[in-house]
Enzyme design. Structure first.
Site, short mmCIF file in Angstrom:
data_model
loop_
_atom_site.label_atom_id
_atom_site.label_comp_id
_atom_site.label_asym_id
_atom_site.label_seq_id
_atom_site.Cartn_x
_atom_site.Cartn_y
_atom_site.Cartn_z
N GLN A 45 2.51 10.02 1.13
CA GLN A 45 3.87 9.57 1.30
C GLN A 45 4.88 9.94 0.16
OE1 GLN A 45 2.11 5.40 2.10
NE2 GLN A 45 4.17 5.25 3.11
N HIS B 154 -3.03 7.45 7.11
CA HIS B 154 -2.00 8.06 6.25
C HIS B 154 -2.61 9.58 5.80
CE1 HIS B 154 1.93 6.46 6.10
NE2 HIS B 154 1.40 5.10 5.49
N HIS C 157 -4.72 1.27 7.53
CA HIS C 157 -3.38 1.85 7.59
C HIS C 157 -3.14 3.16 6.71
CE1 HIS C 157 1.40 1.41 7.84
NE2 HIS C 157 1.03 2.20 6.84
N GLU C 158 -3.61 2.83 5.29
CA GLU C 158 -3.59 3.78 4.40
C GLU C 158 -4.35 4.82 4.71
OE1 GLU C 158 -1.17 3.43 2.60
OE2 GLU C 158 -0.78 1.58 2.99
N CYS D 224 5.59 -0.17 7.04
CA CYS D 224 5.30 1.17 6.05
C CYS D 224 6.56 1.64 5.43
CB CYS D 224 4.94 2.28 7.17
SG CYS D 224 4.35 3.87 6.43
N LEU D 225 6.28 1.88 4.00
CA LEU D 225 7.29 2.37 3.41
C LEU D 225 7.96 3.64 3.97
CD1 LEU D 225 5.80 1.29 -0.23
CD2 LEU D 225 7.67 0.40 1.23
N GLY E 86 0.78 -1.40 -0.06
CA GLY E 86 -0.10 0.00 0.22
C GLY E 86 0.83 1.17 -0.07
#
Ligand code: NI
Length: 173
Positions: free
Chosen positions: A51, A140, A136-137, A94-95, A46
């Site tokens: 991000q 963000h 989670h997304e 997480c990226l 994701g």
């Protein structure tokens, strides 16, 4: 297509409440394609617009198993319309926080309303890993990271680690 630079925590852009997307433009389509490519390249399941420095309410994801065909998704203006009382704990990463994985507890299933790249409205129920991923997304888009669910001491340790990582990366150029 081109790869986007993924912003690493801590960064003020990861703490902002993002703006609603007002209609799907060609720029948004291109950005979504680039974000999917960036996510596959990372690799991750994701990636949310902030991000990559875009403070708008959408994210991309693909939770298909490695051995199956890709299932790229783009969720625009997502919102939770129902969440189960049942909870599920998954080890999340997480990226924007590379190399850190922590178990986070969230509702096991959620229903989410969103629109797609054709401007079509959807409401869909997600469960398992997908439910964790969409929550989670969505976080963000509200300036929230999975480390915000951890104790202050753990969060500060992770943040210090990320600051060090960013310094190292900046030195390497
Ligand atoms: Ni993330």
């Amino acid at each position: 297509m081109s790869l986007k630079k993924i912003i690493i925590h801590p960064d003020p852009r990861l703490k902002k409440i993002c703006d609603r997307v007002d209609g799907v433009s060609p720029e948004l389509r291109k950005l979504a394609t680039d974000m999917l490519e960036t996510m596959y390249d990372a690799p991750g399941i994701g990636l949310a617009a902030p991000q990559v420095g875009v403070l708008e309410r959408f994210f991309v994801m693909d939770v298909a198993a490695k051995e199956s065909a890709p299932e790229p998704r783009v969720l625009i203006n997502p919102r939770v319309t129902w969440a189960s009382e049942d909870e599920n704990a998954y080890e999340e990463g997480c990226l924007s926080i590379p190399g850190i994985y922590e178990e986070i507890t969230r509702p096991a299933s959620v229903r989410m309303a969103f629109s797609d790249l054709d401007g079509k409205e959807h409401e869909e129920e997600f469960e398992g890993l997908t439910a964790t991923c969409v929550q989670h997304e969505l976080d963000h888009l509200d300036g929230k990271l999975f480390v915000d669910y951890l104790s202050g001491i753990k969060r500060r340790m992770i943040t210090a680690k990320m600051k060090k990582l960013k310094k190292e990366r900046a030195r390497e150029g």
